[in-house]
Motif scaffolding. Structure first.
Motif, PDB file in Angstrom:
ATOM      1  N   HIS A  48       0.832  -1.221   0.000  1.00  0.00           N
ATOM      2  CA  HIS A  48       0.000   0.000   0.000  1.00  0.00           C
ATOM      3  C   HIS A  48       0.858   1.260   0.000  1.00  0.00           C
ATOM      4  N   ASP A  49       1.953   1.202  -0.761  1.00  0.00           N
ATOM      5  CA  ASP A  49       2.898   2.313  -0.830  1.00  0.00           C
ATOM      6  C   ASP A  49       2.682   3.052  -2.150  1.00  0.00           C
ATOM      7  N   GLN A  50       1.823   4.077  -2.131  1.00  0.00           N
ATOM      8  CA  GLN A  50       1.442   4.765  -3.357  1.00  0.00           C
ATOM      9  C   GLN A  50       2.625   5.439  -4.049  1.00  0.00           C
ATOM     10  N   ALA A  51       3.533   6.007  -3.263  1.00  0.00           N
ATOM     11  CA  ALA A  51       4.708   6.651  -3.863  1.00  0.00           C
ATOM     12  C   ALA A  51       5.558   5.620  -4.606  1.00  0.00           C
ATOM     13  N   ALA A  52       5.743   4.453  -4.000  1.00  0.00           N
ATOM     14  CA  ALA A  52       6.522   3.392  -4.647  1.00  0.00           C
ATOM     15  C   ALA A  52       5.796   2.852  -5.875  1.00  0.00           C
ATOM     16  N   ILE A  53       4.476   2.765  -5.804  1.00  0.00           N
ATOM     17  CA  ILE A  53       3.701   2.311  -6.963  1.00  0.00           C
ATOM     18  C   ILE A  53       3.940   3.253  -8.132  1.00  0.00           C
ATOM     19  N   GLU A  54       3.842   4.557  -7.873  1.00  0.00           N
ATOM     20  CA  GLU A  54       4.060   5.532  -8.947  1.00  0.00           C
ATOM     21  C   GLU A  54       5.469   5.412  -9.527  1.00  0.00           C
ATOM     22  N   GLU A  55       6.447   5.274  -8.656  1.00  0.00           N
ATOM     23  CA  GLU A  55       7.832   5.145  -9.112  1.00  0.00           C
ATOM     24  C   GLU A  55       8.001   3.903  -9.984  1.00  0.00           C
ATOM     25  N   GLU A  56       7.445   2.795  -9.534  1.00  0.00           N
ATOM     26  CA  GLU A  56       7.604   1.537 -10.269  1.00  0.00           C
ATOM     27  C   GLU A  56       6.826   1.551 -11.588  1.00  0.00           C
ATOM     28  N   VAL A  57       5.665   2.192 -11.614  1.00  0.00           N
ATOM     29  CA  VAL A  57       4.928   2.318 -12.876  1.00  0.00           C
ATOM     30  C   VAL A  57       5.763   3.148 -13.856  1.00  0.00           C
ATOM     31  N   GLY A  58       6.399   4.196 -13.375  1.00  0.00           N
ATOM     32  CA  GLY A  58       7.293   4.972 -14.229  1.00  0.00           C
ATOM     33  C   GLY A  58       8.430   4.123 -14.773  1.00  0.00           C
ATOM     34  N   ASP A  59       9.022   3.293 -13.911  1.00  0.00           N
ATOM     35  CA  ASP A  59      10.090   2.395 -14.359  1.00  0.00           C
ATOM     36  C   ASP A  59       9.580   1.420 -15.411  1.00  0.00           C
ATOM     37  N   LEU A  60       8.362   0.935 -15.227  1.00  0.00           N
ATOM     38  CA  LEU A  60       7.758   0.013 -16.199  1.00  0.00           C
ATOM     39  C   LEU A  60       7.579   0.704 -17.549  1.00  0.00           C
ATOM     40  N   LEU A  61       7.053   1.927 -17.512  1.00  0.00           N
ATOM     41  CA  LEU A  61       6.859   2.663 -18.765  1.00  0.00           C
ATOM     42  C   LEU A  61       8.189   2.904 -19.474  1.00  0.00           C
ATOM     43  N   LEU A  62       9.217   3.224 -18.713  1.00  0.00           N
ATOM     44  CA  LEU A  62      10.539   3.423 -19.293  1.00  0.00           C
ATOM     45  C   LEU A  62      11.059   2.124 -19.913  1.00  0.00           C
ATOM     46  N   ALA A  63      10.869   1.013 -19.228  1.00  0.00           N
ATOM     47  CA  ALA A  63      11.314  -0.276 -19.756  1.00  0.00           C
ATOM     48  C   ALA A  63      10.555  -0.638 -21.035  1.00  0.00           C
ATOM     49  N   VAL A  64       9.263  -0.364 -21.071  1.00  0.00           N
ATOM     50  CA  VAL A  64       8.466  -0.644 -22.271  1.00  0.00           C
ATOM     51  C   VAL A  64       8.946   0.234 -23.428  1.00  0.00           C
ATOM     52  N   THR A  65       9.302   1.465 -23.129  1.00  0.00           N
ATOM     53  CA  THR A  65       9.851   2.356 -24.154  1.00  0.00           C
ATOM     54  C   THR A  65      11.152   1.781 -24.715  1.00  0.00           C
ATOM     55  N   ASN A  66      11.974   1.227 -23.843  1.00  0.00           N
ATOM     56  CA  ASN A  66      13.211   0.589 -24.299  1.00  0.00           C
ATOM     57  C   ASN A  66      12.928  -0.642 -25.154  1.00  0.00           C
ATOM     58  N   LEU A  67      11.912  -1.403 -24.792  1.00  0.00           N
ATOM     59  CA  LEU A  67      11.544  -2.566 -25.591  1.00  0.00           C
ATOM     60  C   LEU A  67      11.120  -2.122 -26.988  1.00  0.00           C
ATOM     61  N   ALA A  68      10.334  -1.061 -27.050  1.00  0.00           N
ATOM     62  CA  ALA A  68       9.918  -0.554 -28.358  1.00  0.00           C
ATOM     63  C   ALA A  68      11.135  -0.221 -29.214  1.00  0.00           C
ATOM     64  N   ARG A  69      12.117   0.445 -28.621  1.00  0.00           N
ATOM     65  CA  ARG A  69      13.330   0.791 -29.363  1.00  0.00           C
ATOM     66  C   ARG A  69      14.048  -0.462 -29.846  1.00  0.00           C
TER      67      ARG A  69
END
Length: 124
Positions: A48-69
């Motif tokens: 239930h750590d909302q700040a960590a959830i946001e951080e990890e979702v950002g990391d996920l989006l960045l990783a998906v962007t790298n996959l696209a590349r």
């Protein structure tokens, strides 16, 4: 560069990092990273750590962007196409409810998913 849309900035930054050798060797390694980020989101959610959830979702989006590349996909273009496809199908779902004189509340999630899959199969 900080005025760029976040997705465009992520793609540009990851391309720059890759140009100097700071990159994964292949798409499979990026997919492993995506799985790792998903697990970190699950853990943050369980805590239930909302700040960590946001951080990890950002990391996920960045990783998906790298996959696209790595797969030679323009992430902005891919997301725009996915948005258009979703909007079209969602509008068709709304129209099907209207035609059947049904409201959103008349159907449960499984019934809506069944209708969604029918719409999806017609447009595939």
């Amino acid at each position: 560069t900080h005025n760029l849309p976040a997705l465009t900035l992520a793609a540009k930054t990851s391309k720059k990092a890759a140009a100097v050798g700071f990159d994964w060797e292949n798409p499979d390694q990026v997919m492993d990273k995506i799985e790792e980020e998903l697990n970190e989101i699950r853990q943050a959610r369980d805590e239930h750590d909302q700040a960590a959830i946001e951080e990890e979702v950002g990391d996920l989006l960045l990783a998906v962007t790298n996959l696209a590349r790595h797969l030679q996909v323009n992430p902005e273009q891919a997301l725009r196409r996915a948005n258009r496809k979703f909007i079209t199908r969602f509008n068709q779902l709304e129209a099907s409810l209207h035609e059947a004189s049904e409201a959103w509340d008349d159907l449960d999630l499984q019934q809506l998913e069944t209708r969604w899959q029918q719409i999806k199969s017609k447009s595939a």
